[in-house]
Design a protein around this motif. Sequence first.
Motif, PDB file in Angstrom:
ATOM      1  N   ILE A 164       0.849  -1.193   0.000  1.00 19.26           N
ATOM      2  CA  ILE A 164       0.000   0.000   0.000  1.00 19.26           C
ATOM      3  C   ILE A 164       0.885   1.244   0.000  1.00 19.26           C
ATOM      4  O   ILE A 164       2.104   1.151   0.156  1.00 19.26           O
ATOM      5  N   THR A 165       0.285   2.412  -0.155  1.00 23.31           N
ATOM      6  CA  THR A 165       1.052   3.651  -0.213  1.00 23.31           C
ATOM      7  C   THR A 165       1.400   4.161   1.190  1.00 23.31           C
ATOM      8  O   THR A 165       0.731   3.818   2.172  1.00 23.31           O
ATOM      9  N   PHE A 166       2.418   5.015   1.251  1.00 24.48           N
ATOM     10  CA  PHE A 166       2.781   5.604   2.537  1.00 24.48           C
ATOM     11  C   PHE A 166       1.671   6.519   3.039  1.00 24.48           C
ATOM     12  O   PHE A 166       1.507   6.703   4.245  1.00 24.48           O
ATOM     13  N   GLN A 167       0.865   7.074   2.105  1.00 27.98           N
ATOM     14  CA  GLN A 167      -0.265   7.914   2.526  1.00 27.98           C
ATOM     15  C   GLN A 167      -1.278   7.100   3.333  1.00 27.98           C
ATOM     16  O   GLN A 167      -1.865   7.601   4.296  1.00 27.98           O
ATOM     17  N   GLN A 168      -1.472   5.843   2.932  1.00 27.05           N
ATOM     18  CA  GLN A 168      -2.391   4.979   3.677  1.00 27.05           C
ATOM     19  C   GLN A 168      -1.839   4.710   5.075  1.00 27.05           C
ATOM     20  O   GLN A 168      -2.589   4.699   6.048  1.00 27.05           O
ATOM     21  N   ILE A 169      -0.543   4.518   5.176  1.00 29.70           N
ATOM     22  CA  ILE A 169       0.087   4.328   6.492  1.00 29.70           C
ATOM     23  C   ILE A 169      -0.134   5.575   7.341  1.00 29.70           C
ATOM     24  O   ILE A 169      -0.477   5.482   8.529  1.00 29.70           O
ATOM     25  N   GLN A 170       0.029   6.754   6.738  1.00 26.66           N
ATOM     26  CA  GLN A 170      -0.216   8.018   7.456  1.00 26.66           C
ATOM     27  C   GLN A 170      -1.644   8.054   8.000  1.00 26.66           C
ATOM     28  O   GLN A 170      -1.882   8.446   9.140  1.00 26.66           O
ATOM     29  N   LYS A 171      -2.594   7.651   7.179  1.00 23.61           N
ATOM     30  CA  LYS A 171      -3.998   7.666   7.601  1.00 23.61           C
ATOM     31  C   LYS A 171      -4.242   6.688   8.743  1.00 23.61           C
ATOM     32  O   LYS A 171      -4.989   6.994   9.677  1.00 23.61           O
ATOM     33  N   TYR A 172      -3.620   5.515   8.686  1.00 21.28           N
ATOM     34  CA  TYR A 172      -3.743   4.572   9.788  1.00 21.28           C
ATOM     35  C   TYR A 172      -3.159   5.162  11.071  1.00 21.28           C
ATOM     36  O   TYR A 172      -3.762   5.094  12.130  1.00 21.28           O
ATOM     37  N   GLU A 173      -1.976   5.742  10.960  1.00 20.26           N
ATOM     38  CA  GLU A 173      -1.293   6.268  12.138  1.00 20.26           C
ATOM     39  C   GLU A 173      -2.027   7.445  12.767  1.00 20.26           C
ATOM     40  O   GLU A 173      -1.967   7.641  13.972  1.00 20.26           O
ATOM     41  N   ARG A 174      -2.701   8.235  11.969  1.00 15.17           N
ATOM     42  CA  ARG A 174      -3.479   9.364  12.491  1.00 15.17           C
ATOM     43  C   ARG A 174      -4.848   8.937  12.988  1.00 15.17           C
ATOM     44  O   ARG A 174      -5.567   9.726  13.596  1.00 15.17           O
ATOM     45  N   GLY A 175      -5.240   7.705  12.694  1.00 17.54           N
ATOM     46  CA  GLY A 175      -6.558   7.220  13.090  1.00 17.54           C
ATOM     47  C   GLY A 175      -7.644   7.670  12.137  1.00 17.54           C
ATOM     48  O   GLY A 175      -8.825   7.505  12.422  1.00 17.54           O
ATOM     49  N   ALA A 176      -7.244   8.226  11.001  1.00 23.96           N
ATOM     50  CA  ALA A 176      -8.223   8.689  10.022  1.00 23.96           C
ATOM     51  C   ALA A 176      -8.887   7.510   9.312  1.00 23.96           C
ATOM     52  O   ALA A 176     -10.054   7.587   8.938  1.00 23.96           O
ATOM     53  N   ASN A 177      -8.147   6.428   9.105  1.00 28.91           N
ATOM     54  CA  ASN A 177      -8.685   5.206   8.506  1.00 28.91           C
ATOM     55  C   ASN A 177      -8.549   4.060   9.492  1.00 28.91           C
ATOM     56  O   ASN A 177      -7.547   3.955  10.204  1.00 28.91           O
ATOM     57  N   ARG A 178      -9.547   3.215   9.518  1.00 33.75           N
ATOM     58  CA  ARG A 178      -9.548   2.044  10.392  1.00 33.75           C
ATOM     59  C   ARG A 178      -8.721   0.934   9.750  1.00 33.75           C
ATOM     60  O   ARG A 178      -8.803   0.696   8.552  1.00 33.75           O
ATOM     61  N   VAL A 179      -7.941   0.234  10.583  1.00 31.25           N
ATOM     62  CA  VAL A 179      -7.136  -0.886  10.116  1.00 31.25           C
ATOM     63  C   VAL A 179      -7.965  -2.153  10.262  1.00 31.25           C
ATOM     64  O   VAL A 179      -8.417  -2.475  11.363  1.00 31.25           O
ATOM     65  N   GLY A 180      -8.169  -2.857   9.165  1.00 35.07           N
ATOM     66  CA  GLY A 180      -8.920  -4.110   9.206  1.00 35.07           C
ATOM     67  C   GLY A 180      -8.125  -5.207   9.904  1.00 35.07           C
ATOM     68  O   GLY A 180      -6.907  -5.102  10.077  1.00 35.07           O
ATOM     69  N   ALA A 181      -8.815  -6.265  10.280  1.00 30.19           N
ATOM     70  CA  ALA A 181      -8.187  -7.355  11.036  1.00 30.19           C
ATOM     71  C   ALA A 181      -7.045  -8.007  10.262  1.00 30.19           C
ATOM     72  O   ALA A 181      -5.961  -8.217  10.818  1.00 30.19           O
ATOM     73  N   SER A 182      -7.262  -8.327   9.001  1.00 31.09           N
ATOM     74  CA  SER A 182      -6.201  -8.995   8.241  1.00 31.09           C
ATOM     75  C   SER A 182      -5.020  -8.063   8.015  1.00 31.09           C
ATOM     76  O   SER A 182      -3.858  -8.488   8.083  1.00 31.09           O
ATOM     77  N   ARG A 183      -5.285  -6.789   7.780  1.00 36.86           N
ATOM     78  CA  ARG A 183      -4.202  -5.816   7.600  1.00 36.86           C
ATOM     79  C   ARG A 183      -3.433  -5.653   8.913  1.00 36.86           C
ATOM     80  O   ARG A 183      -2.206  -5.578   8.920  1.00 36.86           O
ATOM     81  N   LEU A 184      -4.133  -5.610  10.041  1.00 30.54           N
ATOM     82  CA  LEU A 184      -3.473  -5.482  11.337  1.00 30.54           C
ATOM     83  C   LEU A 184      -2.594  -6.706  11.599  1.00 30.54           C
ATOM     84  O   LEU A 184      -1.486  -6.587  12.133  1.00 30.54           O
ATOM     85  N   TYR A 185      -3.069  -7.869  11.201  1.00 29.15           N
ATOM     86  CA  TYR A 185      -2.285  -9.088  11.342  1.00 29.15           C
ATOM     87  C   TYR A 185      -0.982  -8.974  10.560  1.00 29.15           C
ATOM     88  O   TYR A 185       0.099  -9.307  11.065  1.00 29.15           O
ATOM     89  N   HIS A 186      -1.055  -8.499   9.312  1.00 27.01           N
ATOM     90  CA  HIS A 186       0.150  -8.339   8.490  1.00 27.01           C
ATOM     91  C   HIS A 186       1.079  -7.275   9.064  1.00 27.01           C
ATOM     92  O   HIS A 186       2.303  -7.440   9.063  1.00 27.01           O
ATOM     93  N   ILE A 187       0.518  -6.190   9.567  1.00 23.17           N
ATOM     94  CA  ILE A 187       1.337  -5.140  10.186  1.00 23.17           C
ATOM     95  C   ILE A 187       2.069  -5.717  11.400  1.00 23.17           C
ATOM     96  O   ILE A 187       3.270  -5.483  11.582  1.00 23.17           O
ATOM     97  N   ALA A 188       1.361  -6.478  12.216  1.00 26.38           N
ATOM     98  CA  ALA A 188       1.983  -7.091  13.393  1.00 26.38           C
ATOM     99  C   ALA A 188       3.122  -8.019  12.982  1.00 26.38           C
ATOM    100  O   ALA A 188       4.180  -8.033  13.629  1.00 26.38           O
ATOM    101  N   SER A 189       2.919  -8.774  11.919  1.00 27.47           N
ATOM    102  CA  SER A 189       3.973  -9.676  11.439  1.00 27.47           C
ATOM    103  C   SER A 189       5.197  -8.896  10.978  1.00 27.47           C
ATOM    104  O   SER A 189       6.331  -9.243  11.321  1.00 27.47           O
ATOM    105  N   ILE A 190       4.980  -7.849  10.224  1.00 26.71           N
ATOM    106  CA  ILE A 190       6.090  -7.041   9.704  1.00 26.71           C
ATOM    107  C   ILE A 190       6.820  -6.327  10.841  1.00 26.71           C
ATOM    108  O   ILE A 190       8.049  -6.254  10.856  1.00 26.71           O
ATOM    109  N   LEU A 191       6.060  -5.814  11.809  1.00 23.88           N
ATOM    110  CA  LEU A 191       6.667  -5.076  12.919  1.00 23.88           C
ATOM    111  C   LEU A 191       7.133  -5.992  14.051  1.00 23.88           C
ATOM    112  O   LEU A 191       7.653  -5.515  15.058  1.00 23.88           O
TER     113      LEU A 191
END
Length: 161
Positions: free
Chosen positions: A42-69
């Motif tokens: 995904i784009t860095f803009q989408q990451i910005q939106k997640y980090e600001r709480g502007a967009n909700r992170v779905g369960a599967s996306r959160l799972y992938h983020i947790a794996s990467i981090l």
Amino acid sequence: MARSVTKTLHSGEIDLHVGSRIRLRRTQLGLSQEKLGEALGITFQQIQKYERGANRVGASRLYHIASILDVPISFFFDDMGNGRQTFRPQPPSPMGEVAEQRPPFNKSAHPSLCVSSEDQALLSRKETLELVRAYYRIPKPVLRKKILDLITSMTDTPAAD
């Protein structure tokens, strides 16, 4: 009923908290928003939106983020409080009784593992992150321990081992 539960969850506050935890861990690892976005496809803009709480992170996306981090999914919900302030179904229901009987999710069996909001603020400072990165770049564990002992001896309160 799902509609009323969603409203009582204060989803904006939860999204903001999850986003701040994504940002905290990303910066601890020294990852840019762009690199995390690339890893997720995904784009860095989408990451910005997640980090600001502007967009909700779905369960599967959160799972992938947790794996990467390299953190458990629970990391994103740490320090949220006991949840009783944010989750209150409006009508009495068996679900409410179950929620009252369970221990809060954020209460560790090891209280020393819980991080206070003051400590969390310190951990998210740039200076702290630079210090931790430099510390772990010291190749010899014995030398790292001596440096930790030196720093601890210069403070007015002893560190917990």
